[in-house]
Enzyme design. Structure first.
Site, short mmCIF file in Angstrom:
data_model
loop_
_atom_site.label_atom_id
_atom_site.label_comp_id
_atom_site.label_asym_id
_atom_site.label_seq_id
_atom_site.Cartn_x
_atom_site.Cartn_y
_atom_site.Cartn_z
N THR A 170 1.16 -3.68 -7.37
CA THR A 170 0.73 -3.17 -8.31
C THR A 170 0.23 -1.43 -8.08
O THR A 170 0.02 -0.70 -9.48
CB THR A 170 -0.25 -3.66 -9.35
OG1 THR A 170 -1.53 -4.12 -8.42
CG2 THR A 170 -0.46 -4.91 -10.15
N CYS A 171 -0.26 -1.38 -6.96
CA CYS A 171 -0.32 0.12 -6.46
C CYS A 171 0.86 0.62 -6.03
O CYS A 171 1.73 0.36 -5.50
CB CYS A 171 -0.84 -0.35 -4.57
SG CYS A 171 -1.33 1.16 -3.84
N ASP A 172 0.26 2.20 -6.76
CA ASP A 172 1.79 3.13 -6.80
C ASP A 172 2.27 3.68 -5.09
O ASP A 172 3.34 4.31 -5.11
CB ASP A 172 1.40 4.55 -7.78
CG ASP A 172 1.59 3.56 -9.29
OD1 ASP A 172 2.34 2.54 -8.80
OD2 ASP A 172 1.37 4.45 -9.79
N ARG B 142 3.53 0.47 -3.33
CA ARG B 142 5.92 1.06 -4.04
C ARG B 142 5.49 2.00 -3.20
O ARG B 142 7.12 1.69 -2.58
CB ARG B 142 5.59 0.76 -5.71
CG ARG B 142 4.83 -1.06 -5.95
CD ARG B 142 5.47 -1.06 -6.92
NE ARG B 142 5.07 -0.29 -8.03
CZ ARG B 142 4.27 -0.32 -9.38
NH1 ARG B 142 3.74 -1.17 -9.35
NH2 ARG B 142 3.64 0.47 -10.01
#
Length: 108
Positions: free
Chosen positions: A8-10, A13
Site C-alpha cells: 500500500t506504500c506509494d 510501488r
C-alpha cells in the site's frame, strides 16, 4: 535482491515499477503480511541505526511515549510498518528509501 516494503506504500510501488522496468524482479517481503525476521531486523539496524524507524509514520504517531523509547529492534518486531521503506538488500548491501542516490546505486 530482497525488497522489504508495503503493497500500500506509494514509494514502494514506484520503486518496484522502476526495478521491473530495469528487468529486476526482487523477492518482495511485505513487512505487514510477512513480517521481518530477527536476523533481518538486526542487519537493518546495523546498516541504518535508529534511522530505520520512520518517525513521520502514522504508526509512530499512534505509539505512547514509553513505546517510542523502546529499542528499535523491539519496535520493529512489534510494529514492522515502522520501518522506513523500502529497504532493499542486494549482494549483502542494504539500502533504505528510494532517493536518487539509491536509484543510481541499484539501477546504475
Amino acid at each position: 535482491m530482497r525488497f522489504f516494503g508495503l503493497k500500500t506504500c506509494d514509494t514502494c510501488r514506484k520503486a518496484l515499477k522502476s526495478l521491473g522496468e530495469a528487468g529486476i524482479t526482487p523477492e518482495v517481503i511485505d513487512v505487514r503480511a510477512d513480517g521481518v525476521s530477527a536476523e533481518d531486523r538486526a542487519a537493518m539496524i546495523s546498516a541504518f541505526g535508529d534511522k530505520v524507524i520512520n518517525r513521520a509514520s502514522t504508526t509512530w504517531r499512534g505509539l505512547s511515549e514509553d513505546e517510542k523509547a523502546a529499542d528499535p529492534a523491539d519496535l520493529i518486531a512489534a510494529h514492522p510498518t515502522l520501518i522506513k521503506r523500502p529497504v532493499i538488500e542486494t549482494n549483502g548491501q542494504w539500502f533504505q528509501g528510494w532517493s536518487k542516490s539509491v536509484q543510481t546505486e541499484i539501477l546504475g
